[in-house]
Design a protein around this motif. Structure first.
Motif, PDB file in Angstrom:
ATOM      1  N   ASP A 164     -13.124   7.249  23.231  1.00 47.65           N
ATOM      2  CA  ASP A 164     -11.658   7.304  23.274  1.00 47.65           C
ATOM      3  C   ASP A 164     -11.175   8.168  24.440  1.00 47.65           C
ATOM      4  O   ASP A 164     -10.200   7.833  25.112  1.00 47.65           O
ATOM      5  CB  ASP A 164     -11.091   7.837  21.967  1.00 47.65           C
ATOM      6  N   LEU A 165     -11.868   9.270  24.672  1.00 45.05           N
ATOM      7  CA  LEU A 165     -11.488  10.145  25.776  1.00 45.05           C
ATOM      8  C   LEU A 165     -11.677   9.430  27.112  1.00 45.05           C
ATOM      9  O   LEU A 165     -10.791   9.463  27.978  1.00 45.05           O
ATOM     10  CB  LEU A 165     -12.310  11.435  25.725  1.00 45.05           C
ATOM     11  N   TYR A 166     -12.807   8.758  27.276  1.00 38.27           N
ATOM     12  CA  TYR A 166     -13.036   7.999  28.510  1.00 38.27           C
ATOM     13  C   TYR A 166     -12.015   6.863  28.650  1.00 38.27           C
ATOM     14  O   TYR A 166     -11.517   6.607  29.744  1.00 38.27           O
ATOM     15  CB  TYR A 166     -14.450   7.434  28.554  1.00 38.27           C
ATOM     16  N   ARG A 167     -11.689   6.211  27.547  1.00 37.19           N
ATOM     17  CA  ARG A 167     -10.674   5.145  27.585  1.00 37.19           C
ATOM     18  C   ARG A 167      -9.340   5.703  28.072  1.00 37.19           C
ATOM     19  O   ARG A 167      -8.682   5.121  28.931  1.00 37.19           O
ATOM     20  CB  ARG A 167     -10.511   4.532  26.203  1.00 37.19           C
ATOM     21  N   ASP A 168      -8.956   6.852  27.542  1.00 28.77           N
ATOM     22  CA  ASP A 168      -7.685   7.468  27.928  1.00 28.77           C
ATOM     23  C   ASP A 168      -7.677   7.874  29.404  1.00 28.77           C
ATOM     24  O   ASP A 168      -6.619   7.941  30.023  1.00 28.77           O
ATOM     25  CB  ASP A 168      -7.370   8.671  27.044  1.00 28.77           C
ATOM     26  N   GLN A 169      -8.860   8.128  29.959  1.00 25.40           N
ATOM     27  CA  GLN A 169      -8.983   8.454  31.380  1.00 25.40           C
ATOM     28  C   GLN A 169      -9.139   7.190  32.236  1.00 25.40           C
ATOM     29  O   GLN A 169      -9.332   7.285  33.434  1.00 25.40           O
ATOM     30  CB  GLN A 169     -10.204   9.340  31.627  1.00 25.40           C
TER      31      GLN A 169
ATOM     32  N   GLU B 299     -17.580   3.494  30.885  1.00 24.16           N
ATOM     33  CA  GLU B 299     -18.225   4.497  30.029  1.00 24.16           C
ATOM     34  C   GLU B 299     -17.770   4.340  28.580  1.00 24.16           C
ATOM     35  O   GLU B 299     -18.568   4.474  27.651  1.00 24.16           O
ATOM     36  CB  GLU B 299     -17.956   5.918  30.533  1.00 24.16           C
ATOM     37  N   ALA B 300     -16.486   4.080  28.384  1.00 27.57           N
ATOM     38  CA  ALA B 300     -15.976   3.873  27.028  1.00 27.57           C
ATOM     39  C   ALA B 300     -16.686   2.695  26.377  1.00 27.57           C
ATOM     40  O   ALA B 300     -17.123   2.780  25.228  1.00 27.57           O
ATOM     41  CB  ALA B 300     -14.468   3.646  27.063  1.00 27.57           C
ATOM     42  N   ALA B 301     -16.823   1.597  27.115  1.00 29.55           N
ATOM     43  CA  ALA B 301     -17.483   0.397  26.569  1.00 29.55           C
ATOM     44  C   ALA B 301     -18.930   0.685  26.193  1.00 29.55           C
ATOM     45  O   ALA B 301     -19.410   0.218  25.155  1.00 29.55           O
ATOM     46  CB  ALA B 301     -17.401  -0.749  27.577  1.00 29.55           C
ATOM     47  N   LYS B 302     -19.623   1.466  27.008  1.00 28.95           N
ATOM     48  CA  LYS B 302     -21.016   1.817  26.692  1.00 28.95           C
ATOM     49  C   LYS B 302     -21.096   2.579  25.365  1.00 28.95           C
ATOM     50  O   LYS B 302     -21.974   2.326  24.539  1.00 28.95           O
ATOM     51  CB  LYS B 302     -21.624   2.673  27.805  1.00 28.95           C
ATOM     52  N   LEU B 303     -20.176   3.508  25.170  1.00 29.54           N
ATOM     53  CA  LEU B 303     -20.189   4.303  23.944  1.00 29.54           C
ATOM     54  C   LEU B 303     -19.827   3.462  22.730  1.00 29.54           C
ATOM     55  O   LEU B 303     -20.456   3.577  21.675  1.00 29.54           O
ATOM     56  CB  LEU B 303     -19.265   5.509  24.090  1.00 29.54           C
ATOM     57  N   TYR B 304     -18.822   2.602  22.854  1.00 29.84           N
ATOM     58  CA  TYR B 304     -18.447   1.737  21.735  1.00 29.84           C
ATOM     59  C   TYR B 304     -19.577   0.758  21.404  1.00 29.84           C
ATOM     60  O   TYR B 304     -19.809   0.454  20.233  1.00 29.84           O
ATOM     61  CB  TYR B 304     -17.156   0.979  22.037  1.00 29.84           C
ATOM     62  N   THR B 305     -20.290   0.307  22.427  1.00 31.16           N
ATOM     63  CA  THR B 305     -21.445  -0.567  22.193  1.00 31.16           C
ATOM     64  C   THR B 305     -22.540   0.207  21.459  1.00 31.16           C
ATOM     65  O   THR B 305     -23.209  -0.340  20.570  1.00 31.16           O
ATOM     66  CB  THR B 305     -21.962  -1.150  23.523  1.00 31.16           C
ATOM     67  N   SER B 306     -22.711   1.471  21.793  1.00 32.74           N
ATOM     68  CA  SER B 306     -23.680   2.320  21.077  1.00 32.74           C
ATOM     69  C   SER B 306     -23.322   2.436  19.603  1.00 32.74           C
ATOM     70  O   SER B 306     -24.199   2.473  18.739  1.00 32.74           O
ATOM     71  CB  SER B 306     -23.748   3.714  21.702  1.00 32.74           C
TER      72      SER B 306
ATOM     73  N   TYR C 282     -16.459  -2.727  17.191  1.00 35.32           N
ATOM     74  CA  TYR C 282     -15.870  -3.994  17.630  1.00 35.32           C
ATOM     75  C   TYR C 282     -14.366  -3.848  17.871  1.00 35.32           C
ATOM     76  O   TYR C 282     -13.825  -4.378  18.845  1.00 35.32           O
ATOM     77  CB  TYR C 282     -16.113  -5.091  16.593  1.00 35.32           C
ATOM     78  N   LEU C 283     -13.706  -3.126  16.984  1.00 29.96           N
ATOM     79  CA  LEU C 283     -12.261  -2.927  17.131  1.00 29.96           C
ATOM     80  C   LEU C 283     -11.928  -2.144  18.400  1.00 29.96           C
ATOM     81  O   LEU C 283     -10.985  -2.470  19.124  1.00 29.96           O
ATOM     82  CB  LEU C 283     -11.690  -2.227  15.901  1.00 29.96           C
ATOM     83  N   ARG C 284     -12.731  -1.102  18.673  1.00 29.54           N
ATOM     84  CA  ARG C 284     -12.494  -0.314  19.886  1.00 29.54           C
ATOM     85  C   ARG C 284     -12.764  -1.141  21.134  1.00 29.54           C
ATOM     86  O   ARG C 284     -12.014  -1.076  22.109  1.00 29.54           O
ATOM     87  CB  ARG C 284     -13.363   0.942  19.894  1.00 29.54           C
ATOM     88  N   LEU C 285     -13.838  -1.942  21.120  1.00 28.38           N
ATOM     89  CA  LEU C 285     -14.122  -2.798  22.266  1.00 28.38           C
ATOM     90  C   LEU C 285     -13.021  -3.841  22.454  1.00 28.38           C
ATOM     91  O   LEU C 285     -12.644  -4.167  23.581  1.00 28.38           O
ATOM     92  CB  LEU C 285     -15.488  -3.482  22.118  1.00 28.38           C
ATOM     93  N   GLY C 286     -12.498  -4.356  21.349  1.00 27.87           N
ATOM     94  CA  GLY C 286     -11.401  -5.315  21.429  1.00 27.87           C
ATOM     95  C   GLY C 286     -10.156  -4.698  22.026  1.00 27.87           C
ATOM     96  O   GLY C 286      -9.497  -5.302  22.882  1.00 27.87           O
ATOM     97  N   ALA C 287      -9.833  -3.486  21.592  1.00 25.96           N
ATOM     98  CA  ALA C 287      -8.667  -2.794  22.143  1.00 25.96           C
ATOM     99  C   ALA C 287      -8.863  -2.517  23.628  1.00 25.96           C
ATOM    100  O   ALA C 287      -7.928  -2.656  24.429  1.00 25.96           O
ATOM    101  CB  ALA C 287      -8.422  -1.500  21.377  1.00 25.96           C
ATOM    102  N   LEU C 288     -10.082  -2.159  23.991  1.00 23.88           N
ATOM    103  CA  LEU C 288     -10.401  -1.900  25.392  1.00 23.88           C
ATOM    104  C   LEU C 288     -10.236  -3.167  26.229  1.00 23.88           C
ATOM    105  O   LEU C 288      -9.650  -3.130  27.316  1.00 23.88           O
ATOM    106  CB  LEU C 288     -11.826  -1.368  25.486  1.00 23.88           C
TER     107      LEU C 288
ATOM    108  N   LEU D  48     -11.478 -12.023  25.225  1.00 17.90           N
ATOM    109  CA  LEU D  48     -12.548 -11.127  24.798  1.00 17.90           C
ATOM    110  C   LEU D  48     -12.074 -10.232  23.658  1.00 17.90           C
ATOM    111  O   LEU D  48     -12.829  -9.983  22.701  1.00 17.90           O
ATOM    112  CB  LEU D  48     -13.039 -10.281  25.976  1.00 17.90           C
ATOM    113  N   ALA D  49     -10.842  -9.778  23.723  1.00 23.55           N
ATOM    114  CA  ALA D  49     -10.282  -8.957  22.647  1.00 23.55           C
ATOM    115  C   ALA D  49     -10.330  -9.733  21.332  1.00 23.55           C
ATOM    116  O   ALA D  49     -10.691  -9.178  20.289  1.00 23.55           O
ATOM    117  CB  ALA D  49      -8.860  -8.533  22.977  1.00 23.55           C
ATOM    118  N   GLN D  50      -9.986 -11.000  21.382  1.00 25.36           N
ATOM    119  CA  GLN D  50     -10.019 -11.839  20.178  1.00 25.36           C
ATOM    120  C   GLN D  50     -11.446 -12.014  19.671  1.00 25.36           C
ATOM    121  O   GLN D  50     -11.698 -12.002  18.464  1.00 25.36           O
ATOM    122  CB  GLN D  50      -9.385 -13.212  20.450  1.00 25.36           C
TER     123      GLN D  50
END
Length: 134
Positions: free
Chosen positions: A66-71, A76-83, A95-101, A110-112
């Motif tokens: 979330d912090l990386y997303r906000d920056q 990097e955010a996608a890597k963490l959400y995938t983890s 999945y929800l975080r990756l969709g929002a991203l 892709l969000a869908q």
């Protein structure tokens, strides 16, 4: 204390707690406070330390993502959400975080797909009960 505007005192208390018994939860709390007062580098360090303390926990991964997303550090955010998905495949949050991203980046298809994946692992998560929707 933070809501009362006494961030420095709150930081001191969290730091004292960490010096006697470091926990991922306390590190995440201090990272959130660091983020709120604009001390991002220290927030990242705390979240990375929390991840190292509890490598099986997704809390620090989500917070750091979330912090990386906000920056706007979307890679990097996608890597963490995938983890998160790899650690807990049955939890919809990754999945929800990756969709929002994906949505933030304008990729609505892709969000869908991520929303569908979240719905698959946790039916009903994106479909509130009828009484809530009314």
């Amino acid at each position: 204390l933070r809501t009362q505007g006494d961030e420095e005192r709150a930081l001191a208390m969290l730091s004292q707690a960490l010096s006697s018994a470091p926990t991922a939860t306390t590190l995440i709390a201090r990272a959130n406070l660091y983020t709120a007062i604009g001390r991002t580098d220290e927030a990242i360090a705390d979240l990375q330390r929390a991840r190292d303390l509890e490598p099986g926990s997704i809390d620090s991964l989500i917070a750091l993502g979330d912090l990386y997303r906000d920056q706007e550090n979307y890679d990097e955010a996608a890597k963490l959400y995938t983890s998160v998905i790899n650690l807990v495949p049955g939890a919809p949050i990754g999945y929800l975080r990756l969709g929002a991203l994906a949505g933030l980046q304008g990729d609505l298809d892709l969000a869908q797909q991520y929303a569908d994946a979240a719905r698959e692992v946790a039916p009903g998560v994106l479909n509130p009960p009828d009484d809530v929707a009314q």
